[in-house]
Design a protein around this motif. Structure first.
Motif, PDB file in Angstrom:
ATOM      1  N   ALA A 141      -0.342 -12.493 -14.600  1.00  0.00           N
ATOM      2  CA  ALA A 141      -0.428 -12.628 -13.143  1.00  0.00           C
ATOM      3  C   ALA A 141       0.259 -11.454 -12.462  1.00  0.00           C
ATOM      4  CB  ALA A 141       0.201 -13.948 -12.708  1.00  0.00           C
ATOM      5  N   LYS A 142       1.408 -11.024 -13.013  1.00  0.00           N
ATOM      6  CA  LYS A 142       2.135  -9.894 -12.443  1.00  0.00           C
ATOM      7  C   LYS A 142       1.294  -8.613 -12.552  1.00  0.00           C
ATOM      8  CE  LYS A 142       6.522  -9.725 -13.161  1.00  0.00           C
ATOM      9  NZ  LYS A 142       7.874  -9.539 -13.784  1.00  0.00           N
ATOM     10  N   GLN A 143       0.641  -8.441 -13.686  1.00  0.00           N
ATOM     11  CA  GLN A 143      -0.201  -7.271 -13.892  1.00  0.00           C
ATOM     12  C   GLN A 143      -1.381  -7.267 -12.920  1.00  0.00           C
ATOM     13  OE1 GLN A 143      -2.158  -7.004 -17.758  1.00  0.00           O
ATOM     14  NE2 GLN A 143      -1.680  -4.828 -17.848  1.00  0.00           N
ATOM     15  N   GLU A 144      -1.987  -8.428 -12.705  1.00  0.00           N
ATOM     16  CA  GLU A 144      -3.103  -8.528 -11.759  1.00  0.00           C
ATOM     17  C   GLU A 144      -2.649  -8.215 -10.339  1.00  0.00           C
ATOM     18  OE1 GLU A 144      -4.613 -12.422 -12.331  1.00  0.00           O
ATOM     19  OE2 GLU A 144      -5.673 -11.927 -14.203  1.00  0.00           O
ATOM     20  N   ARG A 145      -1.445  -8.682  -9.984  1.00  0.00           N
ATOM     21  CA  ARG A 145      -0.900  -8.380  -8.656  1.00  0.00           C
ATOM     22  C   ARG A 145      -0.695  -6.879  -8.495  1.00  0.00           C
ATOM     23  NH1 ARG A 145       2.246 -13.009  -9.363  1.00  0.00           N
ATOM     24  NH2 ARG A 145       4.071 -11.757  -9.963  1.00  0.00           N
ATOM     25  N   ALA A 146      -0.196  -6.238  -9.546  1.00  0.00           N
ATOM     26  CA  ALA A 146       0.028  -4.795  -9.492  1.00  0.00           C
ATOM     27  C   ALA A 146      -1.279  -4.036  -9.303  1.00  0.00           C
ATOM     28  CB  ALA A 146       0.731  -4.324 -10.768  1.00  0.00           C
ATOM     29  N   VAL A 147      -2.320  -4.487  -9.985  1.00  0.00           N
ATOM     30  CA  VAL A 147      -3.637  -3.851  -9.844  1.00  0.00           C
ATOM     31  C   VAL A 147      -4.159  -4.030  -8.423  1.00  0.00           C
ATOM     32  CG1 VAL A 147      -6.060  -3.973 -10.561  1.00  0.00           C
ATOM     33  CG2 VAL A 147      -4.249  -4.034 -12.290  1.00  0.00           C
ATOM     34  N   ARG A 148      -3.996  -5.237  -7.884  1.00  0.00           N
ATOM     35  CA  ARG A 148      -4.466  -5.495  -6.510  1.00  0.00           C
ATOM     36  C   ARG A 148      -3.674  -4.664  -5.496  1.00  0.00           C
ATOM     37  NH1 ARG A 148      -4.767 -10.974  -8.237  1.00  0.00           N
ATOM     38  NH2 ARG A 148      -2.757 -11.399  -7.248  1.00  0.00           N
ATOM     39  N   THR A 149      -2.358  -4.573  -5.709  1.00  0.00           N
ATOM     40  CA  THR A 149      -1.528  -3.797  -4.784  1.00  0.00           C
ATOM     41  C   THR A 149      -1.905  -2.328  -4.819  1.00  0.00           C
ATOM     42  OG1 THR A 149       0.328  -5.325  -5.043  1.00  0.00           O
ATOM     43  CG2 THR A 149       0.842  -3.132  -4.209  1.00  0.00           C
ATOM     44  N   ARG A 150      -2.131  -1.798  -6.014  1.00  0.00           N
ATOM     45  CA  ARG A 150      -2.537  -0.387  -6.143  1.00  0.00           C
ATOM     46  C   ARG A 150      -3.854  -0.155  -5.413  1.00  0.00           C
ATOM     47  NH1 ARG A 150      -5.260   3.470  -9.071  1.00  0.00           N
ATOM     48  NH2 ARG A 150      -4.030   5.318  -9.629  1.00  0.00           N
ATOM     49  N   ARG A 151      -4.797  -1.067  -5.585  1.00  0.00           N
ATOM     50  CA  ARG A 151      -6.079  -0.932  -4.917  1.00  0.00           C
ATOM     51  C   ARG A 151      -5.922  -1.011  -3.397  1.00  0.00           C
ATOM     52  NH1 ARG A 151     -11.238   1.000  -5.953  1.00  0.00           N
ATOM     53  NH2 ARG A 151     -12.597   0.186  -4.327  1.00  0.00           N
ATOM     54  N   LEU A 152      -5.084  -1.920  -2.923  1.00  0.00           N
ATOM     55  CA  LEU A 152      -4.827  -2.070  -1.494  1.00  0.00           C
ATOM     56  C   LEU A 152      -4.270  -0.776  -0.912  1.00  0.00           C
ATOM     57  CD1 LEU A 152      -4.635  -4.018   0.965  1.00  0.00           C
ATOM     58  CD2 LEU A 152      -2.307  -4.541   0.205  1.00  0.00           C
ATOM     59  N   ILE A 153      -3.342  -0.161  -1.625  1.00  0.00           N
ATOM     60  CA  ILE A 153      -2.741   1.090  -1.164  1.00  0.00           C
ATOM     61  C   ILE A 153      -3.782   2.203  -1.142  1.00  0.00           C
ATOM     62  CG2 ILE A 153      -1.041   2.880  -1.734  1.00  0.00           C
ATOM     63  CD1 ILE A 153       0.680   0.568  -2.956  1.00  0.00           C
ATOM     64  N   LEU A 154      -4.600   2.279  -2.182  1.00  0.00           N
ATOM     65  CA  LEU A 154      -5.640   3.304  -2.229  1.00  0.00           C
ATOM     66  C   LEU A 154      -6.633   3.146  -1.085  1.00  0.00           C
ATOM     67  CD1 LEU A 154      -6.670   3.814  -5.973  1.00  0.00           C
ATOM     68  CD2 LEU A 154      -5.731   5.527  -4.410  1.00  0.00           C
ATOM     69  N   GLU A 155      -7.021   1.911  -0.810  1.00  0.00           N
ATOM     70  CA  GLU A 155      -7.978   1.671   0.270  1.00  0.00           C
ATOM     71  C   GLU A 155      -7.376   2.044   1.625  1.00  0.00           C
ATOM     72  OE1 GLU A 155      -9.191  -2.369  -0.231  1.00  0.00           O
ATOM     73  OE2 GLU A 155     -10.704  -1.874  -1.752  1.00  0.00           O
ATOM     74  N   ALA A 156      -6.085   1.728   1.800  1.00  0.00           N
ATOM     75  CA  ALA A 156      -5.408   2.104   3.045  1.00  0.00           C
ATOM     76  C   ALA A 156      -5.310   3.620   3.161  1.00  0.00           C
ATOM     77  CB  ALA A 156      -4.016   1.474   3.088  1.00  0.00           C
TER      78      ALA A 156
END
Length: 226
Positions: free
Chosen positions: A2-17
């Motif tokens: 779950a922590k790894q999935e959150r990290a992937v989502r956060t990285r994607r969120l930052i990239l999109e921003a």
């Protein structure tokens, strides 16, 4: 996990921003503070994934060569058309993709970390080489030179269409680009079969979306059954 999935989502969120801000303001005028505000994450979270604005820009450029939504086709030339038309459909709707083109066209950014163009040229040259091997491309056509010219033309068309601001302008103009380009490289029998309509990208993308949703539904049904 779950922590790894959150990290992937956060990285994607930052990239999109970052993509949205780069697309709006350009590389040099963009600040980390703007990206943080757009992403809604802490400075620590951003720097955990990206050490600098330059690294963020490189991350955005890494997203440029995307084939998501392009479905395999028996005709390699049709598949090449679909790559350009799906991208034309997605770009106005996805700032992360649009930013990769803006960064490539930005002289200051280009001097710092290059562009996405070489990867696209190599990919398209490979597609044209395959199409030539299948007898779809005229014997005199040089796949590498053709790919280089096409990427330059596609980029210029995108910049002009974006400046024009008309709804659907990019899809219409990329459709026209293929219509102008293909008679010079495709054998007549193949040329007559190719679908270069302005809505081709939207139709292919919708099929991709429908297939993805069907897979999700099957996974959900399987999980429920167990």
């Amino acid at each position: 996990m779950a922590k790894q999935e959150r990290a992937v989502r956060t990285r994607r969120l930052i990239l999109e921003a970052a993509g949205a801000v780069f697309d709006e303001f350009g590389y040099e005028s963009t600040t980390i503070a703007q990206i943080l505000a757009r992403a809604g994450v802490t400075k620590g979270a951003l720097y955990f994934h990206f050490a600098s604005k330059e690294e963020l820009a490189r991350g955005v450029l890494d997203q440029a060569l995307t084939l998501e939504g392009v479905l395999p086709q028996e005709s390699r030339l049709q598949e090449w058309v679909d790559v350009g038309m799906v991208l034309a459909h997605r770009l106005p709707r996805e700032p992360l993709l649009s930013a990769s083109i803006r960064l490539s066209a930005d002289r200051k950014a280009r001097d710092l970390f290059g562009t996405s163009w070489p990867a696209w040229i190599d990919f398209i040259a490979g597609q044209l080489t395959d199409a030539k091997a299948q007898g779809e491309v005229l014997p005199h056509v040089d796949p590498g030179a053709t790919a280089t010219l096409f990427v330059g033309a596609w980029t210029g068309v995108e910049i002009l269409a974006t400046a024009h601001g008309e709804s659907g302008a990019l899809e219409k103009r990329i459709s026209l680009l293929y219509d102008m380009f293909l008679p010079g490289i495709a054998v007549p029998g193949t040329l007559r079969t190719l679908d270069t309509a302005p809505d081709r990208g939207a139709r292919v993308w919708q099929v991709h979306q429908d297939q993805r949703q069907a897979r999700r539904d099957r996974r959900a049904a399987a999980a429920t059954a167990t």
